[in-house]
Design a protein around this motif. Structure first.
Motif, PDB file in Angstrom:
ATOM      1  N   VAL B 281       0.757  -1.298  -0.078  1.00 36.42           N
ATOM      2  CA  VAL B 281       0.042   0.095   0.024  1.00 36.42           C
ATOM      3  C   VAL B 281       0.933   1.208   0.039  1.00 36.42           C
ATOM      4  O   VAL B 281       0.497   2.214  -0.335  1.00 36.42           O
ATOM      5  N   LEU B 282       2.113   1.016   0.437  1.00 45.40           N
ATOM      6  CA  LEU B 282       3.066   2.470   0.520  1.00 45.40           C
ATOM      7  C   LEU B 282       3.351   2.782  -0.692  1.00 45.40           C
ATOM      8  O   LEU B 282       3.443   4.028  -1.076  1.00 45.40           O
ATOM      9  N   VAL B 283       3.636   1.998  -1.724  1.00 46.51           N
ATOM     10  CA  VAL B 283       3.937   2.348  -3.321  1.00 46.51           C
ATOM     11  C   VAL B 283       2.964   3.317  -3.894  1.00 46.51           C
ATOM     12  O   VAL B 283       3.038   4.235  -4.528  1.00 46.51           O
ATOM     13  N   PRO B 284       1.362   2.550  -3.878  1.00 50.90           N
ATOM     14  CA  PRO B 284       0.489   3.513  -4.444  1.00 50.90           C
ATOM     15  C   PRO B 284       0.323   4.709  -3.671  1.00 50.90           C
ATOM     16  O   PRO B 284       0.015   5.754  -4.102  1.00 50.90           O
ATOM     17  N   ALA B 285       0.358   4.592  -2.052  1.00 49.44           N
ATOM     18  CA  ALA B 285       0.210   5.815  -1.506  1.00 49.44           C
ATOM     19  C   ALA B 285       1.322   6.993  -1.855  1.00 49.44           C
ATOM     20  O   ALA B 285       0.730   8.166  -1.843  1.00 49.44           O
ATOM     21  N   ALA B 286       2.217   6.445  -1.837  1.00 43.11           N
ATOM     22  CA  ALA B 286       3.524   7.329  -2.036  1.00 43.11           C
ATOM     23  C   ALA B 286       3.403   8.132  -3.569  1.00 43.11           C
ATOM     24  O   ALA B 286       3.445   9.314  -3.633  1.00 43.11           O
ATOM     25  N   PHE B 287       2.909   7.316  -4.356  1.00 46.23           N
ATOM     26  CA  PHE B 287       2.676   7.784  -5.840  1.00 46.23           C
ATOM     27  C   PHE B 287       1.660   8.865  -5.805  1.00 46.23           C
ATOM     28  O   PHE B 287       1.746   9.867  -6.311  1.00 46.23           O
ATOM     29  N   CYS B 288       0.589   8.527  -5.132  1.00 49.61           N
ATOM     30  CA  CYS B 288      -0.553   9.599  -5.071  1.00 49.61           C
ATOM     31  C   CYS B 288       0.046  10.753  -4.213  1.00 49.61           C
ATOM     32  O   CYS B 288      -0.333  11.784  -4.673  1.00 49.61           O
ATOM     33  N   ALA B 289       0.470  10.581  -3.291  1.00 44.67           N
ATOM     34  CA  ALA B 289       1.102  11.645  -2.237  1.00 44.67           C
ATOM     35  C   ALA B 289       1.887  12.832  -3.160  1.00 44.67           C
ATOM     36  O   ALA B 289       1.753  13.736  -3.347  1.00 44.67           O
ATOM     37  N   GLY B 290       2.896  11.775  -3.882  1.00 43.83           N
ATOM     38  CA  GLY B 290       3.919  12.526  -4.876  1.00 43.83           C
ATOM     39  C   GLY B 290       2.856  13.481  -6.070  1.00 43.83           C
ATOM     40  O   GLY B 290       3.415  14.642  -6.504  1.00 43.83           O
ATOM     41  N   ALA B 291       2.070  12.922  -6.550  1.00 42.50           N
ATOM     42  CA  ALA B 291       1.538  13.207  -7.688  1.00 42.50           C
ATOM     43  C   ALA B 291       0.337  14.356  -7.194  1.00 42.50           C
ATOM     44  O   ALA B 291       0.143  15.303  -8.109  1.00 42.50           O
ATOM     45  N   ALA B 292       0.197  14.521  -6.048  1.00 47.27           N
ATOM     46  CA  ALA B 292      -0.686  15.587  -5.239  1.00 47.27           C
ATOM     47  C   ALA B 292       0.286  16.711  -5.076  1.00 47.27           C
ATOM     48  O   ALA B 292      -0.379  17.906  -5.131  1.00 47.27           O
TER      49      ALA B 292
END
Lengths: 260, 340
Positions: B281-292
């Motif tokens: 879950v960290l990989v998708p969460a980090a992608f979204c956080a960075g993308a925001a």
């Protein structure tokens, strides 16, 4: 012995041409707790790695569950052998339950989600080591004794007929050292083959079915003595293994009295 | 601390929340700038043609580029931190940014402003990144195994070498070239649209999926190398694959936007505070956080001194550093972080 889960036969192993283990043969059967003792640098950790199939022996053979370890792939090895290594511990926050669930990895596809069965297995493993109440704790905040119990639960969750423990009692206080050995005894009584590397001669002599004493490389075969504690825990074996002078008081709880 | 087994439901929940976060941030980022665009007007169709043009042709591609770079850098940061077993690791630690910057700077001096930025600078930066990657790999590889400590030292040395070479070039450059070099090295998204977007649309999802595929193995590696091997992970192959994959991803980001600092370090930690250390879950969460985060930082860079622009790297550091410290303090208070 046909039911040996681990069979090491004439094995030599080392790193970059430096031989650490020479000409070692031993077995560990289902239901047996085998203690491996020896001075620092005598190849105990290498023996664990060889038994786990992580280090290829330069000579001899290793069979796990009757099959040559060289013919088993990593995944199959991990399904047969659980390893409790001397690692530094988790880098990031991880709950005890998640740490135990890591043991399911060899049984899951590369990217999988935890299902009800995985969770049930992990919780059962935690209960088996008496750590059910630690489920929500961050592994980094556990005491040494609690941590080893959680790691043992992970090894149980991994399944497999052979459990290898590399110095599971280092850094633990006297009570928790005894607790770990009691647990290992229980696991062996439950039908697993358990090999434990330790420096605790006295506890090992109480808990283990057999003890293997190893000597450092360069002095011939690695094995000094192998047998029931009552037979091999002698001043002569201790001198040959560690180069120390010691008296041994025999009994249900043997005492080793070292002389400075 | 909540036990956080990664069930299908939890993965879906993190993914939905993450996507929502990205959408809101993107809409916000695309609506603000020197010209304000009314989002409600766009939805209802009352927006004027220039407004629509600004929003769809200029801002949205730029926001998309920023989002992809932000997401990619965050994922690369997550991978590098687990790979090197070091919470301070970030995608630029291993010389990729130094090599990329040097390549871009050479192209600036060689062709000046005569060629559109992307056409000359991106391939040169990409070549520089890959050269650095090759050097670090060759220096740190021992019979196919990459040792984390050696990798770190080789990366730091490579970075230092390229930054020194860059300083030499900049020292000899004309004032105009020097200004262009400075701008590039600080990173930014001005004028980054079509070709940049296409490069990232391929690289970012591909490499993120590669990292996600190894997410479980990263959990094991973060726990300990011997533990990972005992559970059936080919650690040497995992390190090689992730080092090369995330380095190429980082190279694409550097080629497009220059070295934008801090995102790859702080976003992984911020995401970890919310969803925990489990990489699935960290990989998708980090992608979204960075993308925001990065489109918002870019919007701020456009707003603060409008109609001029601040380098976005300045904003990520100025906003990111205090936010990061606040997060660390709060995580320590909560002992284990918040739940998602």
């Amino acid at each position: 012995m046909p039911d040996a889960v681990l069979r090491i036969d004439g094995v030599a192993a080392g790193y970059r041409g430096r031989e650490v283990l020479a000409d070692l043969s031993l077995t560990c059967a289902a239901g047996e707790l085998l203690g491996v003792l020896g001075a620092n640098g005598c190849g105990k950790t290498t023996l664990v790695r060889v038994a786990a199939g992580l280090v290829r022996p330069t000579r001899g053979s290793v069979a796990i569950g009757g099959d040559d370890a060289r013919r088993l792939d990593r995944r199959e090895l991990a399904r047969r052998v659980a390893l409790l290594a001397q690692d530094g511990g988790p880098l990031f926050p991880i709950s005890a339950l998640e740490a135990v669930l890591l043991g399911r990895h060899p049984w899951q596809p590369a990217f999988a989600f935890e299902g009800d069965e995985d969770l049930a297995l992990a919780r059962r493993a935690l209960a088996e080591v008496g750590a059910a109440e630690l489920e929500e704790r961050d592994v980094a905040t556990l005491s040494g004794g609690e941590r080893q119990r959680v790691l043992l639960a992970r090894a149980l969750c991994q399944g497999g007929a052979l459990l290898l423990c590399d110095e599971p009692t280092s850094h633990l206080d006297l009570r928790h050292q005894a607790g770990v050995f009691r647990l290992l005894r229980q696991l062996a009584d439950g039908g697993r083959a358990v090999l434990v590397v330790t420096h605790d001669v006295e506890l090992a002599a109480q808990a283990c079915d057999r003890l293997a004493f190893l000597r450092p490389p360069g002095d011939g075969p690695a094995l000094v003595a192998l047998g029931a504690p009552a037979d091999v825990l002698t001043p002569e074996v201790l001198r040959a293994t560690y180069g120390i002078d010691a008296d041994v008081e025999r009994g249900a709880a043997p005492v080793v009295r070292r002389r400075l | 601390m909540n036990p956080r087994p990664v069930t299908r439901a939890r993965f879906a929940r993190v993914l939905c929340l993450g996507a929502l976060l990205v959408l809101v941030a993107a809409a916000l980022a695309a609506s603000c700038g020197a010209e304000h665009v009314d989002l409600a007007g766009l939805v209802t169709g009352r927006a004027s043609a220039p407004e629509r043009q600004i929003f769809f042709d200029l801002r949205l591609p730029r926001v998309a580029v920023a989002a992809l770079v932000g997401g990619a850098l965050a994922v690369a940061g997550v991978a590098f931190q687990a790979l090197l077993r070091n919470p301070l690791a970030e995608p630029y630690l291993l010389g990729i940014s130094g090599g990329g910057s040097f390549g871009a700077v050479l192209s600036i001096v060689a062709v000046g402003g005569a060629v559109p930025a992307f056409a000359a600078r991106a391939p040169a930066a990409l070549a520089g990144c890959l050269l650095a990657l090759g050097l670090v790999y060759a220096a740190a590889s021992r019979r196919g195994a990459l040792h984390p400590a050696t990798l770190l030292l080789a990366g730091v040395a490579t970075n230092a070498f390229f930054l020194a070479a860059l300083a030499c070039v900049q020292y000899a450059a004309s004032p105009a070239e020097s200004q262009a070099i400075l701008r590039w090295v600080m990173g930014g998204f001005a004028g980054r649209t079509g070709p940049e977007l296409r490069l990232l649309l391929v690289a970012a999802p591909l490499c993120t999926l590669l990292v996600l595929r190894d997410a479980r193995r990263l959990d094991l590696l973060a726990f300990g190398e011997e533990t990972a091997r005992g559970l059936g992970v080919d650690v040497a192959a995992l390190r090689r694959r992730l080092f090369v994959g995330t380095s190429v991803l980082t190279a694409a980001c550097v080629a497009v936007a220059g070295p934008i600092g801090f995102v790859g370090l702080i976003v992984p930690h911020a995401a970890r505070a919310f969803v925990g250390g489990g990489h699935r879950v960290l990989v998708p969460a980090a992608f979204c956080a960075g993308a925001a985060f990065l489109p918002l930082a870019d919007a701020l860079a456009r707003l603060v001194v409008a109609p001029e622009e601040l380098p976005v790297g300045v904003v990520t550091a100025v906003v990111g550093a205090p936010a990061f410290v606040a997060l660390l303090l709060r995580a320590r208070v909560a002992e284990g972080g918040v739940d998602a």
